[in-house]
Enzyme design. Structure first.
Site, short mmCIF file in Angstrom:
data_model
loop_
_atom_site.label_atom_id
_atom_site.label_comp_id
_atom_site.label_asym_id
_atom_site.label_seq_id
_atom_site.Cartn_x
_atom_site.Cartn_y
_atom_site.Cartn_z
N ASP A 82 7.95 1.03 2.58
CA ASP A 82 8.45 1.22 1.21
C ASP A 82 9.34 0.05 0.83
OD1 ASP A 82 8.84 2.54 -1.20
OD2 ASP A 82 10.53 3.73 -0.44
N GLU A 134 3.94 -4.07 -7.22
CA GLU A 134 4.74 -3.41 -8.25
C GLU A 134 4.90 -4.33 -9.46
OE1 GLU A 134 8.89 -0.94 -9.04
OE2 GLU A 134 8.47 -1.69 -7.04
N ASN A 256 6.16 9.11 -4.77
CA ASN A 256 7.19 8.92 -3.75
C ASN A 256 8.31 9.94 -3.90
OD1 ASN A 256 5.63 6.66 -3.29
ND2 ASN A 256 7.35 5.24 -3.24
N SER A 259 14.91 11.30 -2.44
CA SER A 259 16.21 11.94 -2.72
C SER A 259 16.17 13.45 -2.50
CB SER A 259 16.67 11.63 -4.14
OG SER A 259 16.94 10.25 -4.29
#
Length: 311
Positions: A82, A134, A256, A259
């Site tokens: 990641d 990205e 993704n 958190s």
């Protein structure tokens, strides 16, 4: 089943109108909670490792833990880097057994992003590893990724075709309103995803897998439990799960989640220690954290991603 790439996963997800969960891992209990939940509902998985996780747990430990989870569950699991910040980090993960890497060149100019991404793609593809690129910048903080709201930017659909064709990436992370971390929106601000951008990107890249970062929902119940047991988290609003489900039905093949996992683990530990302040056995207070992760991931797979029964 051996560790796999995400290529076949994404093809099935795109055609089937669901998304694969990409869950960040940091230790054994998190990996166990995620994979046990996926096994229960027979879902494919992407276990992803950030730069911070590699520093904390070390590459070799995480690899062996994920390999153990694959052997224990028999699920198709992809190991993904990641937010790889440069070629050397991506190369290290590719050489170290990862089956997928993300090269995040979004902080660079469009031209430099293409050059850097192309370099990683060539090295990865020569070794059977897939690459995520990205375009656009997500606001928020996650490990070494720190982008202010002022510096964030939505993905420009008119750039995606050139970027994909010149780099050869296998999937593309876009910015449509999600953000990293738990504090996604200001008080009174309503979450909103730019589905118009997603639709235009999908039109320009038919059949191509899209990725959403920063997609935790910041479940209020977990925040409440943390605060009732010694925490001091401000009210946090994440991405509503119905919006994520809508994205998963379209071109989004990977979502993704980080958190929410941290909140689930912390809530379990804080609640246990508040009730049992004299206990000091990590097995006792980590178990409810792992249980919380298992419950959370099962809900995400079934009610948000729609990937249950797809392993």
């Amino acid at each position: 089943m051996p560790i796999v790439t995400s290529k076949e996963m994404f093809k099935k997800a795109y055609d089937g109108g669901y998304a694969i969960g990409a869950f960040n891992v940091n230790n054994m209990e998190i990996i166990q909670g995620i994979t046990e939940a996926a096994k229960e509902v027979n879902a494919p998985l992407i276990l992803q490792v950030s730069a911070g996780a590699r520093k904390y747990a070390k590459h070799v430990y995480l690899m062996k833990l994920i390999e153990a989870a694959e052997a224990d569950t028999g699920l198709p699991i992809c190991i993904h880097l990641d937010h790889g910040e440069n070629f050397d980090v991506c190369k290290s993960c590719i050489d170290g057994g990862f089956t997928s890497v993300m090269i995040d060149g979004s902080k660079h100019s469009f031209e430099e992003n293409i050059r850097l991404t192309s370099e990683v793609v060539k090295y990865a593809h020569d070794r059977g590893v897939v690459v995520e690129g990205e375009l656009g910048k997500l606001a928020g903080i996650e490990d070494d990724v720190n982008v202010s709201e002022e510096d964030s930017s939505f993905t420009r659909p008119d750039e995606v075709e050139e970027f994909v064709s010149k780099t050869g990436v296998d999937s593309l992370a876009i910015a449509i309103g999600t953000s990293h971390g738990a504090y996604k929106f200001k008080p009174g601000q309503k979450p909103r995803l730019r589905f118009d951008i997603l639709e235009e990107v999908s039109r320009r890249l038919p059949g191509f897998p899209i990725v959403l970062h920063g997609a935790s929902s910041v479940i209020p119940e977990l925040v409440r439990i943390i605060n009732e047991n010694g925490g001091a988290m401000p009210d946090a609003i994440g991405i509503p799960e119905d919006m994520l489900r809508q994205a998963a039905r379209s071109a989004v093949c990977k979502i993704n989640i980080d958190s929410d996992l941290r909140l689930a683990m912390t809530a379990g530990i804080r609640q246990y220690m508040a009730k049992n302040p004299a206990h000091f056995d990590p097995r006792q207070y980590l178990t409810p954290g792992r249980d919380n992760i298992r419950t959370l991931v099962k809900n995400k797979i079934v009610n948000v991603l729609g990937s249950d029964g797809k392993a």
